[in-house]
Scaffold this active site. Sequence first.
Site, PDB file in Angstrom:
ATOM      1  N   ARG A 128       0.853  -1.079  -0.114  1.00  0.00           N
ATOM      2  CA  ARG A 128       0.013   0.051   0.201  1.00  0.00           C
ATOM      3  C   ARG A 128       0.751   1.252   0.072  1.00  0.00           C
ATOM      4  NH1 ARG A 128      -4.849   1.552   4.346  1.00  0.00           N
ATOM      5  NH2 ARG A 128      -3.240   1.243   5.692  1.00  0.00           N
TER       6      ARG A 128
ATOM      7  N   ASP B 293      -3.461   3.413  14.267  1.00  0.00           N
ATOM      8  CA  ASP B 293      -2.695   3.942  13.143  1.00  0.00           C
ATOM      9  C   ASP B 293      -3.352   5.251  12.844  1.00  0.00           C
ATOM     10  OD1 ASP B 293      -5.162   3.611  11.870  1.00  0.00           O
ATOM     11  OD2 ASP B 293      -4.122   1.970  10.423  1.00  0.00           O
TER      12      ASP B 293
END
Length: 536
Positions: free
Chosen positions: A158, A447
Amino acid sequence: MTIRADLDERFDEILTPASLAFLARLHDQFAGRRHDRLDARMRFRKRIENGHDLRFLPETRSIRENTEWRVAGAGPGLDDRRVEITGPTDRKMTINALNSGAKAWLADLEDATSPTWANVIGGQISLFDAIRGQIDFVSEEGKEYRVTAEETPTIIMRPRGWQLVEKHLWYTDRAGHTSPASASLVDFGLYFFHNAQALIDGGRGPYFYLPKLENHLEARLWDDIFTFSENALRIPHGSIRATVLIETISAAFEMDEILYELRDHAAGLNAGRWDYIFSLIKNYRCRGRSYVLPERSLITMTVPFMRAYTELLVQTCHKRGAHAIGGMSAFIPNRRDPEVTERALAKVADDKRREANDGFDGSWVAHPDLIPTARAEFDAVLGDRPNQLERQRPEVSVTARELIDLSGIEKTVTDAGLRSNVSIALRYIESWLRGTGAAAIDNLMEDAATAEISRSQIWQWIRYGIVTEEGTTITHALVESLLQEELRAMQRSGSDRFDEAAEIVKMVALEEDFPTFLTIPAYAQYLVERPAAIAA
């Protein structure tokens, strides 16, 4: 392309003249279109703030109603995705992911990675070595880490989102204008340039997760980048497979169109639940009290607007031959408190059981210890099948209103919930400044997405003077007081980055202006390279 940073050990293996030339070609072709898309995002947000309601696009109705077209689907090594582990790409976490037993690994250069120069290029080195079976790591304590699994997960990388830049690499265009490089093009370009052929030779790649897309025109841009890159490196067209995270509210209205634009390269869609919630708050934050959400723990996948979003995602994917991948389970098992772990694993099992029964083909976990629980729920539904693409879900019918309907949701906010948001935002940002983008906080792997929810809820609750269950009115002064209390408590840990983290919290949660992403000002002003920030 010009490097404006020191080169650590082995950086020259990634930042070769040929790879930098490839990055320059990507910027020559696509940097202008990236800026156009970012400008369009800004105009779109203003329209929603001014009262425009999202809807399914009338101009693309024919794409949605055409039942004939299909996407490329899973590439080699990607048929079975029942459990995917997510995590950053430092060497230790790379080895842990490869040993995890998951079917796929989301190798994350985005929300789970603090984009220090060491992490960005060090992550590329980790992936380079992992793909070639030559990765190992020795900790400061002398502990050795090696890949011991007979079967390792398929790697799905990603890159960072379109909104981010890489300030250590600068691009000079044909007119002589110089600016920081696109982080998306840097992450994708370096990985693809060095690894595409090796991944094809190994029968598993190159595969990507695409973050934070807001519409089908951004998907079209990625598809053009894929085609250009395949042609430039003489890679067969369609070798790339991409899974798009549907983690913005606008993308939920264009899932068919996003798959259509990427149809030669599309493998699936993912229900990125935390960023999706953040996107709704961000876009509707000024539209009145009816769009105020409760504290994060109450926004489950079974509330009506989240239920509508996931049901539509499964139906859309399977109609087009694409995988539907479920959301994140981020609990970290607590070995000192078995009862806490047992309750949390029961919730994880419930979540994955719901996803499997709804037709999802797989799901995410943030910790290896969650894999057996998640896999058991998908095994019970899938059996020996690699996926359940045959479940077409014709009974699902989702209206535009249902995707943004917050009625019927318990709007509870507590004093503890407010303090938790302040604490999470402060502690995560401090961790991020130190170079750790996946932070263990209160038994959860946090996150950037969860920090975004925390700070955006604080901003919105202040704006509307929300009163907590205990009768406390949420004000700017109250939040600043809580922040100072948390700051004093955290400073005893010995880190010297909490003062800077507190300034960022004030900037993104307490000021009248609302930055679109907290990582943009934080990266520009505060992410300073220090020895402590260098990943292992």
